[in-house]
Design an enzyme around this catalytic site. Structure first.
Site, PDB file in Angstrom:
ATOM      1  N   SER A  82      11.511  -7.547  18.700  1.00 24.46           N
ATOM      2  CA  SER A  82      10.723  -6.664  19.574  1.00 24.46           C
ATOM      3  C   SER A  82       9.541  -7.386  20.188  1.00 24.46           C
ATOM      4  O   SER A  82       8.889  -6.850  21.081  1.00 24.46           O
ATOM      5  CB  SER A  82      10.225  -5.451  18.784  1.00 24.46           C
ATOM      6  OG  SER A  82       9.339  -5.860  17.758  1.00 24.46           O
ATOM      7  N   GLU A 208       3.639  -0.329   5.229  1.00 23.10           N
ATOM      8  CA  GLU A 208       4.462   0.066   6.369  1.00 23.10           C
ATOM      9  C   GLU A 208       3.817   1.216   7.125  1.00 23.10           C
ATOM     10  O   GLU A 208       3.007   1.968   6.569  1.00 23.10           O
ATOM     11  CB  GLU A 208       5.821   0.580   5.878  1.00 23.10           C
ATOM     12  CG  GLU A 208       6.771  -0.439   5.331  1.00 23.10           C
ATOM     13  CD  GLU A 208       8.093   0.223   5.009  1.00 23.10           C
ATOM     14  OE1 GLU A 208       9.096  -0.142   5.634  1.00 23.10           O
ATOM     15  OE2 GLU A 208       8.117   1.098   4.122  1.00 23.10           O
ATOM     16  N   GLY A 212       8.088   4.694   9.542  1.00 27.09           N
ATOM     17  CA  GLY A 212       9.137   3.719   9.255  1.00 27.09           C
ATOM     18  C   GLY A 212       9.032   3.234   7.836  1.00 27.09           C
ATOM     19  O   GLY A 212       8.793   2.057   7.578  1.00 27.09           O
ATOM     20  N   ASP A 214      11.151   2.789   5.400  1.00 28.96           N
ATOM     21  CA  ASP A 214      12.407   2.415   4.749  1.00 28.96           C
ATOM     22  C   ASP A 214      12.198   1.463   3.574  1.00 28.96           C
ATOM     23  O   ASP A 214      12.820   1.608   2.525  1.00 28.96           O
ATOM     24  CB  ASP A 214      13.353   1.773   5.765  1.00 28.96           C
ATOM     25  CG  ASP A 214      12.726   0.591   6.475  1.00 28.96           C
ATOM     26  OD1 ASP A 214      13.030  -0.565   6.125  1.00 28.96           O
ATOM     27  OD2 ASP A 214      11.906   0.814   7.383  1.00 28.96           O
ATOM     28  N   SER A 308      -1.520  -9.841  10.525  1.00 31.39           N
ATOM     29  CA  SER A 308      -0.314 -10.595  10.870  1.00 31.39           C
ATOM     30  C   SER A 308      -0.170 -10.951  12.341  1.00 31.39           C
ATOM     31  O   SER A 308       0.582 -11.873  12.673  1.00 31.39           O
ATOM     32  CB  SER A 308       0.936  -9.830  10.409  1.00 31.39           C
ATOM     33  OG  SER A 308       1.014  -8.570  11.052  1.00 31.39           O
TER      34      SER A 308
END
Length: 324
Positions: A82, A208, A212, A214, A308
């Site tokens: 992305s 997270e 999202g 997961d 990050s």
């Protein structure tokens, strides 16, 4: 060289550190009296927003591309991303003179797509809602004879990303906590490997976006969970699931997982901008948001946070301000 099916170890992180030395930036560590006062902890921010290409991803991309055989370099690589891994592969390929094809969603932030193209990457766009980016990448690899370099589920990528935490701990010493953004888990698993070796008592927490979650659910249930195209401002963490390598590494090395809603994530992002003059994108702010929002009791401890990435799409800032 690591076998593709094997799980990386700290020795591989050490090899990656030597491989990228003098090419990747050794990014600075920032501190803030205001943050320490607010959290009751001593907090150290590893500024990967100042890495080449604007994110930690350059570490893994260069580590992986620089290990290709002469024939693989000549034929080129393909990846799907992305944005930040796209830029990293495009830039690493430019440095190493390797052709590169980048599969990017059509709704990727313009700043990331344009940078990828300016680094010389051939961008192939796809519809995030209907197309399978991995299938597109595999098809292009087969048709053109390219080597597929996935964004996180690759041993050299994971080992390269782990060098960020390695540098942080080398510079500031032992940590009690390390908060790491999590999308596909490459940075998180690599960082956790490094922390286990260099600061064994450090609790590594993956963070997270709440939409999202997961990896958090996968961690809690110990069964791989996936999500489809989660709606969150943290575009770099809109991955469907952890990978076949990152999932077992997260289970083995990570202490806990947590999530952050978009509103407090944006609040933390603006706090870093305004108080610390650090331009960090939403995904890059996930770890900081967990710390600033008090997701864990960190009072009286030494805390590392990996920022990050800093590839902010300025066209979105107005919308973020309205949602603040």
């Amino acid at each position: 060289m690591i076998e593709s099916a094997s799980l990386p170890t700290f020795a591989d992180v050490e090899h990656a550190a030597r491989q990228i030395a003098g090419v990747a930036h050794r990014t600075p560590v920032a501190t803030s009296h205001f943050v320490n006062e607010r959290t009751g902890a001593q907090v150290f921010f590893k500024c990967e927003n100042l890495q080449r290409g604007g994110a930690f991803k350059f570490r893994g991309a260069y580590n992986a591309l620089s290990r290709l055989s002469p024939d693989e370099r000549r034929r080129g690589v393909v990846t799907f991303s992305s944005g930040n891994h796209a830029q990293a592969v495009a830039l690493a390929g430019q440095v190493l003179d390797i052709p590169r094809v980048i599969v990017m969603p059509s709704d990727a932030p313009d700043v990331k797509r344009i940078a990828t193209q300016e680094y010389g990457g051939e961008v192939v766009q796809y519809d995030r809602e209907h197309d399978d980016r991995e299938a597109i990448g595999r098809r292009l690899a087969s048709e053109r004879g390219l080597t597929l370099i996935p964004p996180y589920d690759h041993p050299h990528i994971i080992a390269g990303q782990g060098t960020a935490a390695r540098e942080l701990i080398e510079e500031v010493g032992q940590l009690d906590w390390l908060f790491v953004p999590c999308g596909g888990g490459g940075l998180l698993s690599g960082s956790a490997i490094a922390a286990r070796a260099l600061s064994p008592n450090c609790r590594v927490v993956g963070v997270e976006p709440a939409a999202g979650d997961d990896a958090t659910r996968s961690f809690k249930t110990r069964k791989l969970v996936s999500v489809h195209n989660p709606k969150t401002v943290a575009d770099g963490a809109r991955t469907p699931s952890l990978g076949s390598l990152t999932f077992p590494l997260v289970l083995q090395y990570v202490s806990d997982m947590t999530t952050v809603e978009d509103k407090p994530l944006l609040k933390a992002m603006f706090y870093l901008w305004e108080r610390m003059k650090l331009l960090v994108e939403p995904t890059g702010t996930l770890g900081a948001a967990a710390v600033l929002e008090g997701n864990m009791d960190i009072r009286g401890t030494r805390v590392g946070v990996i920022l990050s990435g800093g590839n902010v799409d300025l066209s979105q800032v107005g919308a973020w301000l309205r949602d603040r």
